[in-house]
Scaffold this motif. Structure first.
Motif, PDB file in Angstrom:
ATOM      1  N   ILE A   1       0.845  -1.192   0.000  1.00 42.06           N
ATOM      2  CA  ILE A   1       0.000   0.000   0.000  1.00 42.06           C
ATOM      3  C   ILE A   1       0.877   1.237   0.000  1.00 42.06           C
ATOM      4  O   ILE A   1       1.738   1.397   0.864  1.00 42.06           O
ATOM      5  CB  ILE A   1      -0.913   0.047   1.247  1.00 42.06           C
ATOM      6  N   PHE A   2       0.666   2.115  -0.976  1.00 48.08           N
ATOM      7  CA  PHE A   2       1.356   3.401  -1.053  1.00 48.08           C
ATOM      8  C   PHE A   2       0.279   4.466  -0.980  1.00 48.08           C
ATOM      9  O   PHE A   2      -0.566   4.556  -1.869  1.00 48.08           O
ATOM     10  CB  PHE A   2       2.132   3.518  -2.360  1.00 48.08           C
ATOM     11  N   MET A   3       0.282   5.253   0.103  1.00 51.82           N
ATOM     12  CA  MET A   3      -0.822   6.175   0.315  1.00 51.82           C
ATOM     13  C   MET A   3      -0.342   7.568   0.698  1.00 51.82           C
ATOM     14  O   MET A   3       0.759   7.748   1.221  1.00 51.82           O
ATOM     15  CB  MET A   3      -1.724   5.652   1.426  1.00 51.82           C
ATOM     16  N   THR A   4      -1.186   8.544   0.413  1.00 49.99           N
ATOM     17  CA  THR A   4      -0.979   9.902   0.905  1.00 49.99           C
ATOM     18  C   THR A   4      -2.083  10.198   1.913  1.00 49.99           C
ATOM     19  O   THR A   4      -3.191   9.656   1.810  1.00 49.99           O
ATOM     20  CB  THR A   4      -1.046  10.948  -0.223  1.00 49.99           C
ATOM     21  N   THR A   5      -1.777  11.026   2.884  1.00 48.75           N
ATOM     22  CA  THR A   5      -2.799  11.395   3.872  1.00 48.75           C
ATOM     23  C   THR A   5      -2.408  12.682   4.582  1.00 48.75           C
ATOM     24  O   THR A   5      -1.229  13.027   4.650  1.00 48.75           O
ATOM     25  CB  THR A   5      -3.017  10.274   4.910  1.00 48.75           C
ATOM     26  N   HIS A   6      -3.418  13.377   5.087  1.00 47.71           N
ATOM     27  CA  HIS A   6      -3.212  14.540   5.952  1.00 47.71           C
ATOM     28  C   HIS A   6      -3.424  14.180   7.414  1.00 47.71           C
ATOM     29  O   HIS A   6      -3.183  14.994   8.297  1.00 47.71           O
ATOM     30  CB  HIS A   6      -4.179  15.675   5.573  1.00 47.71           C
ATOM     31  N   TYR A   7      -3.901  12.955   7.664  1.00 48.29           N
ATOM     32  CA  TYR A   7      -4.211  12.549   9.027  1.00 48.29           C
ATOM     33  C   TYR A   7      -2.992  11.893   9.662  1.00 48.29           C
ATOM     34  O   TYR A   7      -2.701  10.717   9.429  1.00 48.29           O
ATOM     35  CB  TYR A   7      -5.402  11.588   9.031  1.00 48.29           C
ATOM     36  N   MET A   8      -2.288  12.650  10.503  1.00 44.72           N
ATOM     37  CA  MET A   8      -1.058  12.159  11.113  1.00 44.72           C
ATOM     38  C   MET A   8      -1.300  10.947  12.006  1.00 44.72           C
ATOM     39  O   MET A   8      -0.478  10.027  12.060  1.00 44.72           O
ATOM     40  CB  MET A   8      -0.383  13.266  11.928  1.00 44.72           C
ATOM     41  N   GLU A   9      -2.424  10.947  12.730  1.00 40.26           N
ATOM     42  CA  GLU A   9      -2.679   9.835  13.639  1.00 40.26           C
ATOM     43  C   GLU A   9      -2.882   8.535  12.878  1.00 40.26           C
ATOM     44  O   GLU A   9      -2.516   7.450  13.345  1.00 40.26           O
ATOM     45  CB  GLU A   9      -3.896  10.133  14.527  1.00 40.26           C
ATOM     46  N   GLU A  10      -3.432   8.609  11.653  1.00 40.93           N
ATOM     47  CA  GLU A  10      -3.582   7.415  10.830  1.00 40.93           C
ATOM     48  C   GLU A  10      -2.226   6.899  10.370  1.00 40.93           C
ATOM     49  O   GLU A  10      -1.952   5.699  10.425  1.00 40.93           O
ATOM     50  CB  GLU A  10      -4.465   7.721   9.622  1.00 40.93           C
ATOM     51  N   ALA A  11      -1.378   7.798   9.909  1.00 40.20           N
ATOM     52  CA  ALA A  11      -0.045   7.396   9.464  1.00 40.20           C
ATOM     53  C   ALA A  11       0.736   6.784  10.616  1.00 40.20           C
ATOM     54  O   ALA A  11       1.458   5.796  10.449  1.00 40.20           O
ATOM     55  CB  ALA A  11       0.696   8.604   8.901  1.00 40.20           C
ATOM     56  N   ASP A  12       0.600   7.368  11.808  1.00 41.31           N
ATOM     57  CA  ASP A  12       1.306   6.878  12.989  1.00 41.31           C
ATOM     58  C   ASP A  12       0.855   5.467  13.339  1.00 41.31           C
ATOM     59  O   ASP A  12       1.669   4.590  13.653  1.00 41.31           O
ATOM     60  CB  ASP A  12       1.047   7.832  14.156  1.00 41.31           C
ATOM     61  N   GLU A  13      -0.434   5.232  13.292  1.00 41.71           N
ATOM     62  CA  GLU A  13      -0.973   3.944  13.728  1.00 41.71           C
ATOM     63  C   GLU A  13      -0.834   2.841  12.700  1.00 41.71           C
ATOM     64  O   GLU A  13      -0.575   1.675  13.052  1.00 41.71           O
ATOM     65  CB  GLU A  13      -2.448   4.106  14.101  1.00 41.71           C
ATOM     66  N   TYR A  14      -0.979   3.167  11.405  1.00 40.31           N
ATOM     67  CA  TYR A  14      -1.116   2.118  10.412  1.00 40.31           C
ATOM     68  C   TYR A  14       0.071   1.960   9.457  1.00 40.31           C
ATOM     69  O   TYR A  14       0.204   0.906   8.832  1.00 40.31           O
ATOM     70  CB  TYR A  14      -2.376   2.357   9.572  1.00 40.31           C
ATOM     71  N   CYS A  15       0.916   2.964   9.303  1.00 37.46           N
ATOM     72  CA  CYS A  15       1.989   2.895   8.318  1.00 37.46           C
ATOM     73  C   CYS A  15       3.242   2.232   8.882  1.00 37.46           C
ATOM     74  O   CYS A  15       3.637   2.497  10.018  1.00 37.46           O
ATOM     75  CB  CYS A  15       2.351   4.293   7.801  1.00 37.46           C
ATOM     76  N   ASP A  16       3.872   1.381   8.083  1.00 33.03           N
ATOM     77  CA  ASP A  16       5.156   0.791   8.466  1.00 33.03           C
ATOM     78  C   ASP A  16       6.277   1.802   8.301  1.00 33.03           C
ATOM     79  O   ASP A  16       7.200   1.862   9.116  1.00 33.03           O
ATOM     80  CB  ASP A  16       5.441  -0.442   7.605  1.00 33.03           C
ATOM     81  N   THR A  17       6.204   2.572   7.219  1.00 36.43           N
ATOM     82  CA  THR A  17       7.206   3.589   6.918  1.00 36.43           C
ATOM     83  C   THR A  17       6.501   4.868   6.495  1.00 36.43           C
ATOM     84  O   THR A  17       5.468   4.819   5.833  1.00 36.43           O
ATOM     85  CB  THR A  17       8.156   3.136   5.786  1.00 36.43           C
TER      86      THR A  17
END
Length: 316
Positions: free
Chosen positions: A182-198
């Motif tokens: 999954i390669f994604m863009t987002t403005h939601y920092m809490e989502e990136a913190d919780e779900y992204c590996d990198t």
């Protein structure tokens, strides 16, 4: 999975992507940045929808410029804007994608992806009757119909309420467990913190931070002090405290030992005639890393009418 080397994109004299290098493995990879930083441009280049000015990008070994058809065969792209026909049923929308991809045994595959996205019971209803979260899940179903190896998501939860966002992320996490990158863009920092590996942070077309969320938060190596106060802030002359910004009456500072620094900061603000309403010491978040690395002021960026329209469509 994805190899980006020296990728650059100009629009006239504007450098939207500035010599970017990224190597993405089988993971959930988040690209963060303010409006106009180059996030969507990178995704569109990787999805073969735009050509770079220079540099290379490969997906599963396929060059997106020289081998676009092969690259498209292993990817799916869910853009910010709604990619659905609201005059068709949910099943008809997914079936259309299956036909375009030439999927054999289409009915079985359509049923399968609708079931995965928990849309089977409503698949016969017109999409105009779907909520924003259901529409986004239907777009994911469309994207999965040809079993891609890499899935690009441009602001996947933009404009959705909290419950819908959580449901979308539950499905995205499930896709990751089944081997889809999954390669994604987002403005939601809490989502990136919780779900992204990198996570990579981009600003003015350049990558300014790249690591796991935990490593990025640890890179600040300081406590965060937030103070809500009224009055005019005149700066702080404390060598062991760094002012990191402020808005809406909240001042943020970084210090090695937040609790020890708090009394000196509060006394300095009181001497300036400020009135303190609340004070807090906490560990850094991804938001703090973002504000530390990004120089673009969101308030100074142009109004993104495209994103605004997308949010409105999601909320219908």
């Amino acid at each position: 999975m994805i190899e980006i080397n020296n990728l650059t994109k100009y629009f006239g004299d504007l450098c939207a992507v500035d010599h970017v290098d990224l190597h993405v493995k089988s993971e959930v990879f988040g690209l963060l940045g303010p409006n106009g930083a180059g996030k969507s441009t990178i995704v569109r280049i990787l999805a073969t929808l735009q050509r770079p000015t220079s540099g290379t990008a490969r997906i599963c070994g396929y060059d997106v410029v020289r081998e676009p058809k092969k690259a498209r065969s292993v990817i799916s792209y869910v853009p910010q804007e709604m990619a659905l026909d609201i005059k068709l049923t949910g099943r008809e929308n997914v079936l259309l994608y299956a036909k375009l991809y030439g999927i054999p045994d289409r009915a079985r595959k359509v049923n399968e992806v609708l079931e995965v996205m928990e849309l089977s019971e409503r698949s016969g209803d017109l999409v105009r009757t779907y909520s924003g979260g259901m529409r986004r899940r239907l777009e994911l179903a469309q994207a999965l119909v040809h079993e891609p190896e890499v899935l690009f998501l441009d602001e996947p939860t933009l404009g959705l309420d909290v419950a819908a966002r959580r449901k979308i992320w539950r499905h995205i996490s499930s896709l990751r467990e089944h081997g889809i990158s999954i390669f994604m863009t987002t403005h939601y920092m809490e989502e990136a913190d919780e779900y992204c590996d990198t996570v990579a942070i981009i600003d003015h077309g350049k990558i300014v931070a790249l690591n796991t969320p935990e490593s990025l938060k640890g890179s600040l190596k300081k406590d965060v002090i937030t103070i809500n106060a009224t009055g005019t802030f005149g700066g702080l002359a404390l060598d062991y405290v760094t002012f990191s910004g402020g808005d809406n009456g909240e001042l943020r500072f970084l210090a090695d030992h937040g609790e020890s620094a708090l009394p000196a900061i509060s006394q300095a603000l009181l001497r300036q005639g400020m009135t303190i309403q609340s004070m807090m010491v906490r560990k850094p978040t991804l938001d703090d890393v973002f504000m530390d690395r990004v120089t673009t002021n969101e308030e100074d960026s142009a109004f993104d009418a495209y994103k605004f329209r997308t949010m409105l469509r999601r909320r219908r």
